[in-house]
Design a protein around this motif. Structure first.
Motif, short mmCIF file in Angstrom:
data_model
loop_
_atom_site.label_atom_id
_atom_site.label_comp_id
_atom_site.label_asym_id
_atom_site.label_seq_id
_atom_site.Cartn_x
_atom_site.Cartn_y
_atom_site.Cartn_z
N ALA A 235 1.45 -1.30 -0.03
CA ALA A 235 -0.34 -0.02 -0.18
C ALA A 235 0.85 0.97 0.34
O ALA A 235 0.70 1.88 -0.88
CB ALA A 235 -0.84 -0.13 1.28
N ARG A 236 2.43 0.58 0.68
CA ARG A 236 2.81 2.18 0.78
C ARG A 236 3.17 2.48 -0.56
O ARG A 236 3.04 3.44 -0.52
CB ARG A 236 3.65 1.88 1.83
N GLY B 97 8.99 1.12 0.08
CA GLY B 97 7.13 0.65 0.24
C GLY B 97 7.82 1.11 1.74
O GLY B 97 6.73 -0.18 2.89
N SER B 98 8.76 1.48 2.49
CA SER B 98 9.04 0.47 3.20
C SER B 98 8.41 1.73 4.42
O SER B 98 8.17 2.77 4.34
CB SER B 98 10.56 0.66 3.70
N ALA B 99 8.62 1.91 6.29
CA ALA B 99 7.64 2.73 6.94
C ALA B 99 9.18 4.06 6.93
O ALA B 99 9.65 4.49 7.83
CB ALA B 99 7.98 2.13 8.13
N GLY B 100 9.79 4.24 5.80
CA GLY B 100 10.41 5.57 5.91
C GLY B 100 11.62 5.37 7.33
O GLY B 100 12.49 4.79 7.63
N GLY C 30 7.84 -3.94 -2.84
CA GLY C 30 7.88 -2.78 -2.79
C GLY C 30 8.53 -2.10 -4.07
O GLY C 30 7.79 -1.17 -4.71
N PHE C 31 9.58 -2.60 -4.84
CA PHE C 31 9.78 -2.40 -6.27
C PHE C 31 9.18 -2.30 -7.09
O PHE C 31 8.67 -1.22 -7.86
CB PHE C 31 11.24 -2.71 -6.51
N GLY C 32 7.99 -2.74 -7.30
CA GLY C 32 6.83 -4.31 -7.85
C GLY C 32 5.86 -2.55 -7.62
O GLY C 32 5.46 -2.25 -8.69
N ALA D 131 -3.26 5.13 1.68
CA ALA D 131 -2.45 3.97 2.11
C ALA D 131 -1.93 3.88 3.02
O ALA D 131 -1.67 3.28 3.83
CB ALA D 131 -1.16 4.04 1.20
N SER D 132 -2.05 5.05 3.76
CA SER D 132 -1.65 5.04 5.41
C SER D 132 -2.55 4.65 6.47
O SER D 132 -2.33 3.57 7.06
CB SER D 132 -1.31 6.43 5.98
#
Length: 390
Positions: A17-18, A112-115, A145-147, A172-173
């Protein structure tokens, strides 16, 4: 692929989602604020501040999450992201929007990670994975994440350059937050008491210092080339934005596919050997890229470079988390992330000077030197600490 716990699947779904929102904003955010009248200098300052804030948070979150738990920190990230998206939806004031971009990471992407809260997320996921499966599962996580970012980059053209572009990160969040709320924070199992506890901790710390040193080489190489790719495509080949966006999306999809492949290779060749093999092919592609004769050829080489370089991200995370005990994985993730982020934030300044001087190949060649040294040292340092090997 090893079987995944339902909790691990929920964490990966949150990442997907992110990543959709991050991919869209990587394409649209800079264009949106330019339309509002932001100068390149102002945008650059905002990005620089965002990196500094991220480094400060990342350095502290990992160790704190080892002591206080992972879940609460990742939920804080989602809450911050919701606030940032709401600001973007309701205001175009330069200072407010800059604040939202800094805390929300707008336009920078994080796969896509949590920053900056990513170390807590990585160590949380690792709690549901056997150590021998780190390389495989973390590579799948990175591929998602890449996709997702690739799909987001393609969606960017349909969203438009109005306030509505912040609806996607808001949604997304909210989705990610809902998935995380129902996922328990798995506490690391107590490690067996060690006879030489102090000596073991000293050995782990030594490996973490070596990891940081190698990552400085890697991060410098990435910073010398990565941030300027869209600029380089446009300057060298006069490629329009409509062509550059799909080119970057192709590279992200290639990285996603390579991440899945690297996950399988870690089970056959070992995690460290997989990193060396794939990064070696990526290094050859990096040296070839500045001499591409056309935009089409450059796009193909860049896709190969992206696939074999970025595709090892999960395997490299596995090595970093595998060199310490379970209750220190947040610390390891922080060291791993920060030691790459700092040089990635500094190196573009040198690359900019070289590009402005008309040396369109020099930053790529210099980046290759740094990453070549990294590749030579990596197996010597971590060959005996492969998480996929007993």
């Amino acid at each position: 692929m090893p079987p995944l716990a339902p909790e691990a699947k929920r964490l990966m779904a949150a990442r997907l989602a992110r990543s959709l929102a991050q991919g869209a904003l990587v394409v649209d955010f800079a264009l949106y604020v330019t339309k509002l009248g932001w100068s390149a200098t102002y945008l650059g300052v905002v990005f620089a501040l965002a990196i500094l804030v991220s480094v400060a948070i990342t350095a502290t979150i990992g160790p704190l999450s080892d002591r206080l738990g992972r879940k609460r920190f990742v939920l804080v990230y989602e809450a911050i992201s919701i606030v940032a998206a709401v600001i973007g939806l309701t205001s175009q004031a330069p200072l407010l929007l800059a604040f939202a971009a800094i805390i929300g990471g707008f336009g920078r992407g994080a796969n896509g990670s949590a920053g900056p809260f990513g170390p807590a997320e990585q160590s949380w996921l690792s709690g549901y994975v056997a150590r021998r499966d780190f390389g495989s599962v973390l590579s799948i996580n990175v591929a998602i994440g890449f996709g997702g970012m690739g799909l987001g980059a393609l969606l960017a053209g349909t969203i438009g350059l109005g306030r509505g572009l912040f609806l996607l990160p808001l949604a997304a969040s909210l989705v990610a937050g809902a998935l995380l709320i129902i996922t328990p924070d798995r506490v690391s199992r107590p490690e067996a008491v060690r006879v030489n506890e102090a000596a073991d901790a000293k050995a782990e710390n030594g490996l973490l210092w070596k990891l940081a040193g190698l990552n400085v080489l890697n991060g410098t190489g990435i910073g010398l080339s990565g941030p300027f790719m869209s600029w380089w495509f446009a300057t060298k080949f006069h490629a329009p934005v409509s062509a550059v966006g799909p080119a970057l999306a192709i590279a992200l999809f290639a990285a996603a596919g390579a991440s899945l492949t690297s996950g399988q290779l870690t089970r056959r060749l070992g995690t460290v050997r997989t990193v060396v093999l794939m990064r070696g092919i990526g290094l050859v592609s990096l040296f070839a890229l500045p001499f591409a004769p056309s935009f089409a050829v450059a796009t193909g080489i860049y896709a190969v470079r992206s696939a074999f370089n970025r595709g090892t991200a999960g395997a490299r995370q596995a090595v970093a988390l595998g060199i310490v005990r379970g209750d220190r994985r947040g610390l390891a993730a922080s060291v791993n992330n920060v030691s790459v982020m700092v040089p990635r934030g500094i190196a573009p300044a040198l690359a900019g000077v070289l590009f402005d001087s008309g040396l369109l190949a020099a930053p790529f060649l210099l980046a290759g030197v740094f990453q070549g040294v990294y590749l030579l040292l990596y197996p010597r340092v971590f060959g005996g600490h492969d998480p996929s090997r007993p």
